[in-house]
Scaffold this motif. Structure first.
Motif, PDB file in Angstrom:
ATOM      1  N   THR A  14      13.217 -45.817  12.418  1.00  0.00           N
ATOM      2  CA  THR A  14      13.433 -45.901  14.006  1.00  0.00           C
ATOM      3  C   THR A  14      12.848 -47.172  14.436  1.00  0.00           C
ATOM      4  N   ARG A  15      13.640 -47.791  15.112  1.00  0.00           N
ATOM      5  CA  ARG A  15      12.985 -49.174  15.749  1.00  0.00           C
ATOM      6  C   ARG A  15      12.898 -49.136  17.100  1.00  0.00           C
ATOM      7  N   LYS A  16      13.341 -48.282  17.649  1.00  0.00           N
ATOM      8  CA  LYS A  16      13.247 -47.928  19.224  1.00  0.00           C
ATOM      9  C   LYS A  16      12.705 -46.795  19.624  1.00  0.00           C
ATOM     10  N   PHE A  17      11.780 -46.749  20.458  1.00  0.00           N
ATOM     11  CA  PHE A  17      10.942 -45.641  20.731  1.00  0.00           C
ATOM     12  C   PHE A  17      10.995 -45.520  22.250  1.00  0.00           C
ATOM     13  N   THR A  18      10.952 -44.280  22.741  1.00  0.00           N
ATOM     14  CA  THR A  18      10.663 -43.691  24.137  1.00  0.00           C
ATOM     15  C   THR A  18       9.373 -44.074  24.692  1.00  0.00           C
ATOM     16  N   SER A  61       2.669 -57.117  16.869  1.00  0.00           N
ATOM     17  CA  SER A  61       4.048 -57.385  16.602  1.00  0.00           C
ATOM     18  C   SER A  61       4.327 -58.839  16.292  1.00  0.00           C
ATOM     19  N   ARG A  62       3.527 -59.535  16.603  1.00  0.00           N
ATOM     20  CA  ARG A  62       3.387 -61.146  16.382  1.00  0.00           C
ATOM     21  C   ARG A  62       2.940 -61.526  15.191  1.00  0.00           C
ATOM     22  N   CYS A  63       2.465 -60.582  14.237  1.00  0.00           N
ATOM     23  CA  CYS A  63       1.618 -60.776  13.088  1.00  0.00           C
ATOM     24  C   CYS A  63       2.523 -61.662  11.877  1.00  0.00           C
ATOM     25  N   LYS A  64       3.937 -61.547  12.155  1.00  0.00           N
ATOM     26  CA  LYS A  64       4.697 -62.296  11.119  1.00  0.00           C
ATOM     27  C   LYS A  64       6.282 -62.799  11.834  1.00  0.00           C
ATOM     28  N   ALA A  65       6.894 -63.575  11.285  1.00  0.00           N
ATOM     29  CA  ALA A  65       7.639 -64.382  11.736  1.00  0.00           C
ATOM     30  C   ALA A  65       9.088 -63.073  12.083  1.00  0.00           C
ATOM     31  N   HIS A  66       9.331 -62.415  11.257  1.00  0.00           N
ATOM     32  CA  HIS A  66      10.206 -61.394  11.522  1.00  0.00           C
ATOM     33  C   HIS A  66      10.098 -59.875  11.275  1.00  0.00           C
ATOM     34  N   GLY A  67      10.619 -58.906  11.960  1.00  0.00           N
ATOM     35  CA  GLY A  67      10.611 -57.635  11.357  1.00  0.00           C
ATOM     36  C   GLY A  67       9.275 -56.777  11.844  1.00  0.00           C
ATOM     37  N   ALA A  68       8.476 -57.342  12.848  1.00  0.00           N
ATOM     38  CA  ALA A  68       7.487 -56.603  13.212  1.00  0.00           C
ATOM     39  C   ALA A  68       7.490 -56.442  14.922  1.00  0.00           C
ATOM     40  N   GLU A  69       8.709 -56.866  15.247  1.00  0.00           N
ATOM     41  CA  GLU A  69       8.771 -56.901  16.831  1.00  0.00           C
ATOM     42  C   GLU A  69       8.770 -55.349  17.569  1.00  0.00           C
ATOM     43  N   LEU A  70       9.137 -54.522  16.578  1.00  0.00           N
ATOM     44  CA  LEU A  70       9.200 -53.216  16.970  1.00  0.00           C
ATOM     45  C   LEU A  70       8.024 -52.548  17.252  1.00  0.00           C
ATOM     46  N   CYS A 113       8.913 -46.568  11.362  1.00  0.00           N
ATOM     47  CA  CYS A 113       9.274 -47.577  10.722  1.00  0.00           C
ATOM     48  C   CYS A 113       8.212 -48.287   9.823  1.00  0.00           C
ATOM     49  N   TRP A 114       8.471 -48.755   8.704  1.00  0.00           N
ATOM     50  CA  TRP A 114       7.427 -49.512   7.895  1.00  0.00           C
ATOM     51  C   TRP A 114       7.454 -50.982   8.331  1.00  0.00           C
ATOM     52  N   VAL A 115       6.384 -51.420   8.641  1.00  0.00           N
ATOM     53  CA  VAL A 115       6.359 -52.938   8.783  1.00  0.00           C
ATOM     54  C   VAL A 115       5.471 -53.552   7.681  1.00  0.00           C
ATOM     55  N   GLN A 116       6.227 -54.517   6.994  1.00  0.00           N
ATOM     56  CA  GLN A 116       5.563 -54.981   5.945  1.00  0.00           C
ATOM     57  C   GLN A 116       4.657 -56.186   6.191  1.00  0.00           C
ATOM     58  N   GLN A 141     -12.952 -57.353   1.891  1.00  0.00           N
ATOM     59  CA  GLN A 141     -12.415 -56.701   0.891  1.00  0.00           C
ATOM     60  C   GLN A 141     -11.436 -55.995   0.795  1.00  0.00           C
ATOM     61  N   MET A 142     -10.990 -55.534   2.205  1.00  0.00           N
ATOM     62  CA  MET A 142      -9.880 -54.839   2.297  1.00  0.00           C
ATOM     63  C   MET A 142      -8.551 -55.372   2.506  1.00  0.00           C
ATOM     64  N   GLN A 143      -7.299 -55.010   1.772  1.00  0.00           N
ATOM     65  CA  GLN A 143      -6.119 -55.753   2.024  1.00  0.00           C
ATOM     66  C   GLN A 143      -5.298 -55.008   2.931  1.00  0.00           C
ATOM     67  N   VAL A 144      -4.441 -55.556   3.658  1.00  0.00           N
ATOM     68  CA  VAL A 144      -3.415 -55.017   4.530  1.00  0.00           C
ATOM     69  C   VAL A 144      -2.043 -54.916   4.040  1.00  0.00           C
ATOM     70  N   LEU A 145      -1.576 -53.614   3.513  1.00  0.00           N
ATOM     71  CA  LEU A 145      -0.243 -53.555   3.099  1.00  0.00           C
ATOM     72  C   LEU A 145       1.023 -53.348   4.159  1.00  0.00           C
ATOM     73  N   SER A 146       0.622 -52.474   4.847  1.00  0.00           N
ATOM     74  CA  SER A 146       1.823 -52.218   5.821  1.00  0.00           C
ATOM     75  C   SER A 146       1.220 -51.571   7.137  1.00  0.00           C
ATOM     76  N   ILE A 147       2.047 -51.641   8.034  1.00  0.00           N
ATOM     77  CA  ILE A 147       1.661 -51.166   9.622  1.00  0.00           C
ATOM     78  C   ILE A 147       3.091 -50.160   9.780  1.00  0.00           C
ATOM     79  N   ILE A 148       2.621 -48.854   9.824  1.00  0.00           N
ATOM     80  CA  ILE A 148       3.502 -47.576  10.153  1.00  0.00           C
ATOM     81  C   ILE A 148       3.444 -47.360  11.662  1.00  0.00           C
ATOM     82  N   ALA A 149       4.749 -47.568  12.252  1.00  0.00           N
ATOM     83  CA  ALA A 149       4.924 -47.464  13.667  1.00  0.00           C
ATOM     84  C   ALA A 149       5.551 -46.044  13.673  1.00  0.00           C
ATOM     85  N   VAL A 150       4.918 -45.338  14.595  1.00  0.00           N
ATOM     86  CA  VAL A 150       5.470 -43.939  15.227  1.00  0.00           C
ATOM     87  C   VAL A 150       5.793 -43.551  16.408  1.00  0.00           C
TER      88      VAL A 150
END
Ligand SMILES: Cc1cc2nc3c(=O)[nH]c(=O)nc-3n(C[C@H](O)[C@H](O)[C@H](O)COP(=O)(O)O)c2cc1C
Length: 178
Positions: A14-18, A61-70, A113-116, A141-150
């Motif tokens: 899901t990339r569009k939320f209410t 949402s601006r952390c990467k070039a594409h795919g985080a806008e949602l 939606c998973w944001v890599q 020391q912590m790595q960032v894997l993903s951001i899960i939008a809900v």
């Protein structure tokens, strides 16, 4: 819950939320699912940053070039971190936790939606994890894997069509045999 088979058939990104916010109970259930994830040797090498601040979500949402806008239109995101020094399979552990949050979201009737973040970068070549690290004060020391939008789904997407599954990717007893 409906049957698990129905749930996985219905889950689509899901990339569009209410505008509707999540309840505190819903957020707790999402985090319980993350904290109950399978983890190699029960290392629990992950940590989670829950973000519901709209301004911060817009920045993320601006952390990467594409795919985080949602993330800008999401009411909530869970940033999934892991400590590589705590587990050599931190990517697997953090990936499973990410998916557990997505499955719990679906069970609650929410979309996700998973944001890599790992291995992604901005248009200028700045690693996405560095952007997220700086925004959220994440220790080195912590790595960032993903951001899960809900959030609540703004559009209902078609479930999987079981007649179109790629059964050719399944091999019986020996590669190439079906
Ligand atoms: C490891 C991984 C990384 C992903 N990264 C992104 C992403 O950065 N942005 C995005 O919009 N979707 C992302 N997705 C969602 C996929 O694009 C999506 O799962 C795929 O297109 C299949 O669609 P479905 O989830 O609706 O079945 C990612 C999914 C996975 C598993």
């Amino acid at each position: 819950m409906e049957s698990f088979s129905e749930l996985i058939k219905k889950r689509r990104s899901t990339r569009k939320f209410t505008e509707e916010e999540l309840t505190q109970d819903e957020v707790v259930l999402l985090l319980k699912a993350a904290l109950m994830s399978p983890s190699s040797k029960r290392s629990n090498c992950w940590q989670f940053v829950v973000v519901d601040d709209r301004e911060m979500l817009a920045r993320l949402s601006r952390c990467k070039a594409h795919g985080a806008e949602l993330l800008e239109g999401a009411p909530l995101a869970v940033v999934v971190l892991a400590d590589p020094l705590a587990s050599d399979v931190w990517i697997e552990d953090a990936s499973i936790a990410s998916l557990m949050i997505q499955l719990e979201a679906e069970d609650l009737g929410l979309g996700s939606c998973w944001v890599q973040v790992r291995e992604r970068s901005t248009a200028e070549g700045v690693p996405a994890d560095e952007v997220v690290r700086e925004l959220l004060d994440i220790p080195l020391q912590m790595q960032v894997l993903s951001i899960i939008a809900v959030g609540h789904k703004a559009v209902e997407r078609k479930p999987f069509d079981e007649d179109n599954l790629q059964w050719e990717k399944v091999h019986i007893n020996k590669y190439g045999a079906q």
